[in-house]
Motif scaffolding. Sequence first.
Motif, PDB file in Angstrom:
ATOM      1  N   ARG A 178       0.845  -1.142   0.007  1.00  0.00           N
ATOM      2  CA  ARG A 178       0.123   0.229  -0.022  1.00  0.00           C
ATOM      3  C   ARG A 178       0.825   1.119  -0.149  1.00  0.00           C
ATOM      4  N   ASP A 220       3.298   3.005  -5.203  1.00  0.00           N
ATOM      5  CA  ASP A 220       2.043   4.469  -5.887  1.00  0.00           C
ATOM      6  C   ASP A 220       2.049   3.225  -6.889  1.00  0.00           C
ATOM      7  N   VAL A 231      -0.447   0.520  -5.920  1.00  0.00           N
ATOM      8  CA  VAL A 231      -2.086   1.335  -5.160  1.00  0.00           C
ATOM      9  C   VAL A 231      -2.460   1.774  -6.610  1.00  0.00           C
ATOM     10  N   SER A 232      -2.226   2.131  -7.602  1.00  0.00           N
ATOM     11  CA  SER A 232      -2.170   2.182  -9.041  1.00  0.00           C
ATOM     12  C   SER A 232      -2.760   1.158  -9.785  1.00  0.00           C
ATOM     13  N   ARG A 254      -6.444   0.520  -7.961  1.00  0.00           N
ATOM     14  CA  ARG A 254      -7.457   1.397  -8.846  1.00  0.00           C
ATOM     15  C   ARG A 254      -8.371   1.037 -10.022  1.00  0.00           C
ATOM     16  N   LEU A 312      -5.074  -2.910   0.565  1.00  0.00           N
ATOM     17  CA  LEU A 312      -5.107  -2.047  -0.647  1.00  0.00           C
ATOM     18  C   LEU A 312      -6.422  -1.133  -1.046  1.00  0.00           C
ATOM     19  N   GLU A 339      -6.125   2.240   0.417  1.00  0.00           N
ATOM     20  CA  GLU A 339      -5.030   3.448   0.433  1.00  0.00           C
ATOM     21  C   GLU A 339      -5.512   3.380  -1.822  1.00  0.00           C
ATOM     22  N   ALA A 340      -6.313   2.718  -1.948  1.00  0.00           N
ATOM     23  CA  ALA A 340      -6.932   3.240  -3.810  1.00  0.00           C
ATOM     24  C   ALA A 340      -8.103   3.796  -3.534  1.00  0.00           C
TER      25      ALA A 340
END
Length: 189
Positions: free
Chosen positions: A89, A92, A95-96, A99, A117, A120-121
Motif C-alpha cells: 500500500r 504507488d 495502488v494504481s 485502482r 490496499l 489506499e486505492a
Amino acid sequence: MSNQLNNKKIAFLATDGVEQVELTQPWEAVKNAGATVELISLEEGEIQGVNHDEKKDRFSVDRTIDQVSADDYDGLVLPGGVFNPDALRVNDDAVSFVRQFFKQHKPVAAICHGPWLLVEADVVRDRKVTSWPSVKTDLINAGANWVDEECVVDEGLVTSRNPDDLPAFCDKAVEEFCEGKHSGQLAEV
C-alpha cells in the motif's frame, strides 16, 4: 477441473509476508476453474510466504508491478498477511494497479488484511466489505460499510475476514471472475 474460467487471466498481487494459505488456496481454486494465474510483485525473483509470523514457502514472481496493467487481466486477488498489504500500500504502482481494476469494472477479491490496499486505492466508499478485525476502522474511515460476515460480495468486490473463510471466499471469487465486469465496480478517482 472446471472450465468456467477458461480464457480468463487473473492477477495475484503479493509480496514478502503474504499469508501463504490466502495465496495458495485462491490460486488453486482459480486455476482449477480454468484460469491462467500470475503472481505480480514489487521485485523479480521470489516472495516469502508466512503462516502468521513463521516463514513458510517461497513463490516465484511471474511479473513485477512495473511490467503490468489491469488491461492484461480479467480479475485481481489480494491475499492478506500483515506485512504483505502494508508493504504494497505504500507502493504507488501497486495502488494504481488496484485502482485500475475498479475503473475498468473488473472483479477484485481481497481477504484478511488485503483490504488495506482497497483503502489506499480509495475504492471502498459506500461499499459493503469485511476484513480482519484490525482493518475495520481503516475501512470505515475510508467510507466503507464494514460487516462481520464470512464473505461479502458487493458489485464484483469479494471480501473475507480470515483463513477460516477461504472456502466461501474462493467460491465467490471464482463466481465473480466468471461473471466478469460489473457496472457498479467503479473507482471515483
